[in-house]
Design an enzyme around this catalytic site. Structure first.
Site, PDB file in Angstrom:
ATOM      1  N   LYS A  65       0.848  -1.213   0.000  1.00  0.00           N
ATOM      2  CA  LYS A  65       0.000   0.000   0.000  1.00  0.00           C
ATOM      3  C   LYS A  65       0.879   1.256   0.000  1.00  0.00           C
ATOM      4  O   LYS A  65       1.983   1.223  -0.545  1.00  0.00           O
ATOM      5  CB  LYS A  65      -0.973  -0.031   1.182  1.00  0.00           C
ATOM      6  CG  LYS A  65      -1.747  -1.353   1.239  1.00  0.00           C
ATOM      7  CD  LYS A  65      -2.929  -1.324   2.157  1.00  0.00           C
ATOM      8  CE  LYS A  65      -3.595  -2.693   2.148  1.00  0.00           C
ATOM      9  NZ  LYS A  65      -4.835  -2.720   2.896  1.00  0.00           N
ATOM     10  N   SER A 104      -6.454  -9.027   6.881  1.00  0.00           N
ATOM     11  CA  SER A 104      -5.877  -9.334   8.195  1.00  0.00           C
ATOM     12  C   SER A 104      -5.276 -10.743   8.270  1.00  0.00           C
ATOM     13  O   SER A 104      -5.299 -11.366   9.325  1.00  0.00           O
ATOM     14  CB  SER A 104      -6.904  -9.108   9.306  1.00  0.00           C
ATOM     15  OG  SER A 104      -7.309  -7.745   9.323  1.00  0.00           O
ATOM     16  N   HIS A 154      -8.624  -3.259  -6.083  1.00  0.00           N
ATOM     17  CA  HIS A 154      -8.554  -3.317  -4.615  1.00  0.00           C
ATOM     18  C   HIS A 154      -9.680  -2.469  -4.023  1.00  0.00           C
ATOM     19  O   HIS A 154     -10.012  -1.409  -4.561  1.00  0.00           O
ATOM     20  CB  HIS A 154      -7.191  -2.811  -4.132  1.00  0.00           C
ATOM     21  CG  HIS A 154      -6.967  -3.104  -2.685  1.00  0.00           C
ATOM     22  ND1 HIS A 154      -7.494  -2.317  -1.694  1.00  0.00           N
ATOM     23  CD2 HIS A 154      -6.321  -4.125  -2.067  1.00  0.00           C
ATOM     24  CE1 HIS A 154      -7.169  -2.835  -0.520  1.00  0.00           C
ATOM     25  NE2 HIS A 154      -6.455  -3.934  -0.717  1.00  0.00           N
TER      26      HIS A 154
HETATM   27  P1  PGA Z   1      -4.479  -6.317   5.434  1.00  0.00           P
HETATM   28  O1  PGA Z   1      -4.677  -5.834   3.916  1.00  0.00           O
HETATM   29  O2  PGA Z   1      -3.707  -7.604   5.373  1.00  0.00           O
HETATM   30  O3  PGA Z   1      -3.707  -5.217   6.094  1.00  0.00           O
HETATM   31  O4  PGA Z   1      -5.837  -6.510   6.006  1.00  0.00           O
HETATM   32  C1  PGA Z   1      -4.907  -6.746   2.894  1.00  0.00           C
HETATM   33  C2  PGA Z   1      -5.146  -6.006   1.602  1.00  0.00           C
HETATM   34  O5  PGA Z   1      -5.771  -4.945   1.639  1.00  0.00           O
HETATM   35  O6  PGA Z   1      -4.723  -6.455   0.514  1.00  0.00           O
END
Ligand code: PGA
Length: 253
Positions: free
Chosen positions: A11, A215, A97
């Site tokens: 990200k 997560s 996404h």
């Molecule tokens: P996260 O994000 O593992 O921090 O929940 C996953 C994603 O958005 O691809």
């Protein structure tokens, strides 16, 4: 047999300087043997793609971008195109996404155009789909995800599908610490596979890799990855620490 696939979605984190440490940690912690067993991809910000190439050198770690524009080039200030990321050795791109859908108004129609553009340049799209909490509570999650799959993959051929990866990411589980239970996730993966079968036939449905994201971490990965229809993970927060990401990769084989 679908080979497991673990991708890190960094990200809007790390600079071209700080990404070096993270990448070096991955390069030293991932043996060639591990990288034969699992497909591993990192998706850093655009500004770290050059550094990524330098640090991972000949290691079998794939490189992905987090977005592209749907056009090849032109007067689109601030945008990044498929040929631009291709020239930085990106073999993958995350498209659709939920953060792009939610904060940047991306629609299934636009995502479909971006997927076609990525494929045109030989870049494999990682298509993200998933429902919001509201949609799940109103029992619309199956229909929403089925529609996302159908509309985002519109007009693609079976041949195109050999290069597409899907990530099921329930929006309520992203960055929240709430994970779908392995059974909940697997149930949705079966629905996605059924949608693929309806459009492209059983061969494509059986061979397409469907990742879980939301997560996922070094504690819950093994249980999720043990499910028959979960072929890997798209990892956000837990991909920002080399040892956490490596542990997730290790639980994939
Ligand atoms: P996260 O994000 O593992 O921090 O929940 C996953 C994603 O958005 O691809």
């Amino acid at each position: 047999m679908r080979k497991k696939f673990i991708a890190g979605n960094w990200k809007m984190n790390t600079t071209s300087v700080t990404s070096k440490d993270l990448l070096s940690g991955l390069v030293s912690g991932l043996s060639d043997e591990i990288l034969e067993k699992v497909d591993v991809v990192v998706c850093p910000p655009f500004t770290s793609l050059a550094t990524t190439n330098e640090v991972i050198k000949n290691k079998k770690i794939g490189i992905g971008a987090q977005n592209i524009h749907q056009k090849d080039e032109g007067a689109y200030t601030g945008e990044i195109s498929a040929p631009m990321i291709k020239s930085l050795n990106c073999g993958y791109v995350i498209l659709g996404h939920s953060e792009r859908r939610q904060y940047f108004g991306e629609t299934n129609h636009l995502i479909n155009a971006k997927i076609k553009n990525a494929l045109k340049y030989g870049i494999k799209p990682i298509l993200c789909v998933g429902e919001t909490l509201d949609e799940r509570e109103n029992n619309m999650h199956m229909k929403i995800v089925d529609d996302q799959v159908t509309l985002c993959l519109k007009d693609l051929t079976k041949e195109d599908m050999k290069n597409v990866i899907i990530a099921y990411e329930p929006v309520w589980a992203i960055g929240t610490g709430k994970t779908a239970t392995p059974d909940m996730a697997n149930e949705m993966h079966i629905i996605i596979r059924q949608a693929l079968e309806n459009i492209f036939g059983k061969d494509t449905a059986d061979s397409t890799r469907i990742l879980y994201g939301g997560s996922m971490n070094d504690k819950n990965a093994a249980e999720l990855l043990a499910k028959p229809d979960i072929d890997g993970g798209l990892i956000g927060g837990a991909a920002l620490k080399a040892d956490n990401f490596i542990k997730i990769i290790q639980s994939a084989y």
